[in-house]
Motif scaffolding. Structure first.
Motif, PDB file in Angstrom:
ATOM      1  N   ILE A 117       0.836  -1.205   0.000  1.00 55.53           N
ATOM      2  CA  ILE A 117       0.000   0.000   0.000  1.00 55.53           C
ATOM      3  C   ILE A 117       0.869   1.253   0.000  1.00 55.53           C
ATOM      4  CG2 ILE A 117      -1.663   1.317   1.369  1.00 55.53           C
ATOM      5  CD1 ILE A 117      -2.764  -1.415   2.330  1.00 55.53           C
ATOM      6  N   LEU A 118       1.906   1.268   0.843  1.00 54.13           N
ATOM      7  CA  LEU A 118       2.779   2.436   0.919  1.00 54.13           C
ATOM      8  C   LEU A 118       3.565   2.613  -0.377  1.00 54.13           C
ATOM      9  CD1 LEU A 118       4.066   1.935   4.575  1.00 54.13           C
ATOM     10  CD2 LEU A 118       2.617   3.802   3.758  1.00 54.13           C
ATOM     11  N   GLY A 166       1.375   4.274  -3.015  1.00 57.02           N
ATOM     12  CA  GLY A 166       0.901   5.624  -2.756  1.00 57.02           C
ATOM     13  C   GLY A 166       1.756   6.689  -3.413  1.00 57.02           C
ATOM     14  N   VAL A 219       1.747  10.177   0.328  1.00 53.55           N
ATOM     15  CA  VAL A 219       1.700   9.454   1.593  1.00 53.55           C
ATOM     16  C   VAL A 219       1.794  10.441   2.755  1.00 53.55           C
ATOM     17  CG1 VAL A 219       2.800   7.680   3.018  1.00 53.55           C
ATOM     18  CG2 VAL A 219       2.776   7.446   0.514  1.00 53.55           C
ATOM     19  N   ASP A 231      -3.301  10.332  -0.509  1.00 55.00           N
ATOM     20  CA  ASP A 231      -3.975   9.119  -0.998  1.00 55.00           C
ATOM     21  C   ASP A 231      -3.619   7.901  -0.138  1.00 55.00           C
ATOM     22  OD1 ASP A 231      -1.397   8.353  -1.787  1.00 55.00           O
ATOM     23  OD2 ASP A 231      -1.742   8.811  -3.903  1.00 55.00           O
ATOM     24  N   THR A 232      -2.691   8.079   0.793  1.00 59.66           N
ATOM     25  CA  THR A 232      -2.261   6.995   1.679  1.00 59.66           C
ATOM     26  C   THR A 232      -1.987   7.581   3.063  1.00 59.66           C
ATOM     27  OG1 THR A 232      -1.156   5.983  -0.233  1.00 59.66           O
ATOM     28  CG2 THR A 232      -0.629   5.082   1.943  1.00 59.66           C
ATOM     29  N   ALA A 252      -8.254   7.866   1.191  1.00 56.98           N
ATOM     30  CA  ALA A 252      -6.905   7.354   1.418  1.00 56.98           C
ATOM     31  C   ALA A 252      -6.944   5.894   1.847  1.00 56.98           C
ATOM     32  CB  ALA A 252      -6.202   8.193   2.481  1.00 56.98           C
ATOM     33  N   ARG A 253      -5.991   5.134   1.363  1.00 55.93           N
ATOM     34  CA  ARG A 253      -5.774   3.784   1.872  1.00 55.93           C
ATOM     35  C   ARG A 253      -4.987   3.924   3.174  1.00 55.93           C
ATOM     36  NH1 ARG A 253      -3.236   0.040  -2.705  1.00 55.93           N
ATOM     37  NH2 ARG A 253      -4.110  -1.594  -1.339  1.00 55.93           N
TER      38      ARG A 253
END
Length: 611
Positions: free
Chosen positions: A205-206, A209, A212, A275-276, A296-297
């Motif tokens: 996930i990171l 992004g 972040v 977005d993260t 955001a994830r």
């Protein structure tokens, strides 16, 4: 003969306790006697006795926060125990390991309505993660060890209730009998890491992004270098919760300080555009400042599993110690080459710092409280420790104080109890007697119990390697934070009957103890006052006569904030004229665009409602 009390004292030492914060009484009398014997024999604990049991518990909580150790407080039965409760809730709500030892009347008195006998187990059942009365010598070992193990692993307060007659009983080593537990004073490891598969998911996930954001709390203490490495690899910006301020050095250019009412505009921008989101050791409670759901994830790392995924919908929850978890996560992260997001946040933060500095220079009818904190920040020595209180001192601390590497700062967080800044400052001074400690507190909080602690300072300052302790009292004769909350949250005018604080000469009061007192009333006096305080090898109280009408304006003025303030003024706020003038000055300093945003100029329909 070795008594249960003698055993308890030795067991505390086995758990690496060297200092306890206590207040005596007959319900804890035999234990106090044992503490005295141990002290005379040179084998005792350092016993610190402030002027009230509530201060004992707050000091134990602050000790845990500043050192990472278990804080210990001691009090007598019912009244003493009840007084501990506010400080223990501070530990509970800020996830701190504290053990309270509370006296009780003799075993035969329990349930018989005797003097100072009450159901202490029921009393402490909500605040403590573990509460137990020691009813026999053979039980003492297991209860003490369980209290410490539980406090450390659950990051909560635990309470040991010690009846007066049990305190003086002859200690018996627990045997192999049925029902008897044999325990050990060995701390469990809390260096917990999640499974490799979860780390790989989080890294994915990171790595995906593009924008972040890291939101870092007090639970990331000790993980500074790991946090910075993650930000470097992911190109992230960093926001710190107010209690996480000390985790990330202020000179990291993409550290945008705090979020929300006490935060910066770049932090708000980060939350609106990321977005993260990676949450590290934080239970940040103000969801309205976090990203929109689905924007955001999110990943959360915490030792408190019940608090994960609570504030924002997370995709991966990593149950573990922040430092150990990040160390295991970092090898899975890819290095970002596009740092435009991080660079844009750094540029926005430079602009914000200019704006904050300009806010401090605005002149009001009375002294600008921002200027007092701004000038303090410019003079903070290496390794300084700063405490602040609930109220507007927390606003100015968040907006203006920048903690560099090695500095510490803290306050009562989720509980946000008034007066904590003073016992926090003393606990810091006992833990780090060689450091300069600065307490920032409002006059309302200072009058609650803070003033009492000048007595404690006088009693113990001779034991500090460096006796420099500076107390800033923000003197405006008003419970200012609540006054503004009445206006901005409820649209009510200031109610002087409840809000007025009786004025007094705080500098003169400090001088009665032989301390240095400095009165500050004009902008020209501020810098000189701080210079004099830091030049003085002793205790200084700065009595700063500040304005109560300077608005603690958040980074983003909401429509509700502006309209409620207007309603309060329309209803006849007694400070109406000055509030209007001072709010206008603050808004003008923050720029024309923000004035437009606050007044909704140029916005209409649905777009306007977004504010």
């Amino acid at each position: 003969m070795s008594t249960v009390s003698d055993f308890v004292i030795q067991r505390l030492k086995d758990w690496s306790v060297s200092r306890v914060f206590g207040f005596p009484g007959d319900g804890i009398g035999a234990f106090d006697g044992a503490l005295g014997r141990a002290e005379r024999e040179g084998e005792g604990l350092k016993y610190i006795r402030p002027t009230h049991e509530e201060l004992c518990a707050l000091m134990a909580t602050a000790h845990a926060k500043f050192t990472g150790e278990v804080g210990v407080c001691v009090a007598t039965s019912s009244p003493g125990g009840f007084h501990l409760i506010n400080g223990l809730y501070d530990a509970k709500m800020d996830n701190q390991p504290v053990v309270a030892i509370v006296g009780q009347q003799g075993l035969a008195s329990l349930g018989t309505f005797n003097q100072q006998e009450s159901n202490l187990e029921r009393t402490f059942a909500d605040v403590a993660v573990y509460v137990q009365t020691i009813v026999s010598p053979q039980q003492a070992q297991a209860v003490i060890d369980t209290a410490f193990r539980t406090a450390r692993t659950r990051l909560q307060p635990a309470v040991i209730i010690l009846p007066h007659d049990v305190q003086a009983m002859e200690m018996q080593e627990p045997g192999r009998e049925h029902w008897v537990s044999r325990s050990s004073a060995v701390a469990p490891s809390t260096s917990i890491t999640p499974p490799e598969s979860d780390l790989v998911r989080a890294a994915g996930i990171l790595n995906a992004g593009k924008k972040v954001a890291l939101l870092v709390g007090h639970g990331a203490n000790g993980a500074t270098d790991d946090v910075l490495k993650v930000a470097e690899l992911t190109g992230a910006g960093i926001i710190t919760a107010l209690r996480g301020k000390q985790v990330v050095p202020s000179d990291v250019p993409y550290h945008t300080q705090q979020l929300g009412l006490l935060g910066s505009r770049p932090s708000l921008t980060m939350m609106k555009e990321c977005d993260t989101l990676l949450l590290l050791g934080t239970n940040y409670p103000y969801g309205e400042f976090l990203p929109e759901s689905g924007q955001a994830r999110a990943i959360q790392v915490d030792l408190k599993p019940e608090q994960m995924g609570l504030r924002y919908p997370t995709e991966v929850n990593l149950w573990g110690d922040v430092k150990a978890t990040l160390a295991a996560l970092i090898p899975h992260l890819e290095t970002k080459t596009d740092l435009s997001w991080q660079d844009s946040l750094s540029a926005a933060m430079r602009d914000w710092e200019d704006e904050v500095a300009a806010q401090a220079q605005v002149e009001y009818e009375k002294l600008n409280p921002r200027l007092v904190f701004h000038e303090l920040n410019k003079r903070l020595p290496p390794q300084a420790i700063v405490t602040c209180d609930a109220g507007t001192t927390a606003d100015w601390y968040g907006h203006h104080i920048r903690l560099r590497r090695g500095m510490l700062g803290d306050l009562s967080g989720r509980l946000a109890t008034m007066l904590a800044a003073m016992p926090y400052a003393l606990a810091a001074k006992f833990a780090y007697p060689e450091r300069s400690v600065i307490c920032t507190i409002g006059d309302g909080a200072f009058q609650m119990l803070g003033m009492n602690e000048l007595i404690t300072i006088k009693k113990y300052m001779h034991s500090w390697d460096n006796p420099q302790l500076i107390i800033l009292v923000a003197h405006n004769d008003d419970l200012t934070q609540v006054s503004w909350e009445m206006r901005t949250e409820d649209g009510n005018p200031l109610w002087e009957t409840a809000q007025d604080v009786q004025t007094m000469d705080y500098a003169g009061y400090a001088e009665l103890f032989g301390f240095k007192g400095i009165r500050v009333k004009t902008p020209e006096e501020v810098g000189a006052a701080w210079d004099a305080a830091f030049a003085h090898r002793g205790v200084t109280l700065i009595d700063a006569y500040v304005s109560k009408d300077v608005p603690p304006i958040p980074a983003h003025i909401t429509r509700e904030y502006a309209l409620n303030t207007a309603k309060a003024l329309i209803k006849g706020d007694p400070e109406e004229a000055q509030v209007i003038v001072d709010s206008a000055k603050a808004l003008i300093t923050e720029g024309v665009e923000r004035v437009k945003d606050a007044l909704h100029i140029g916005g209409s329909g649905k777009e306007g409602e977004k504010h």
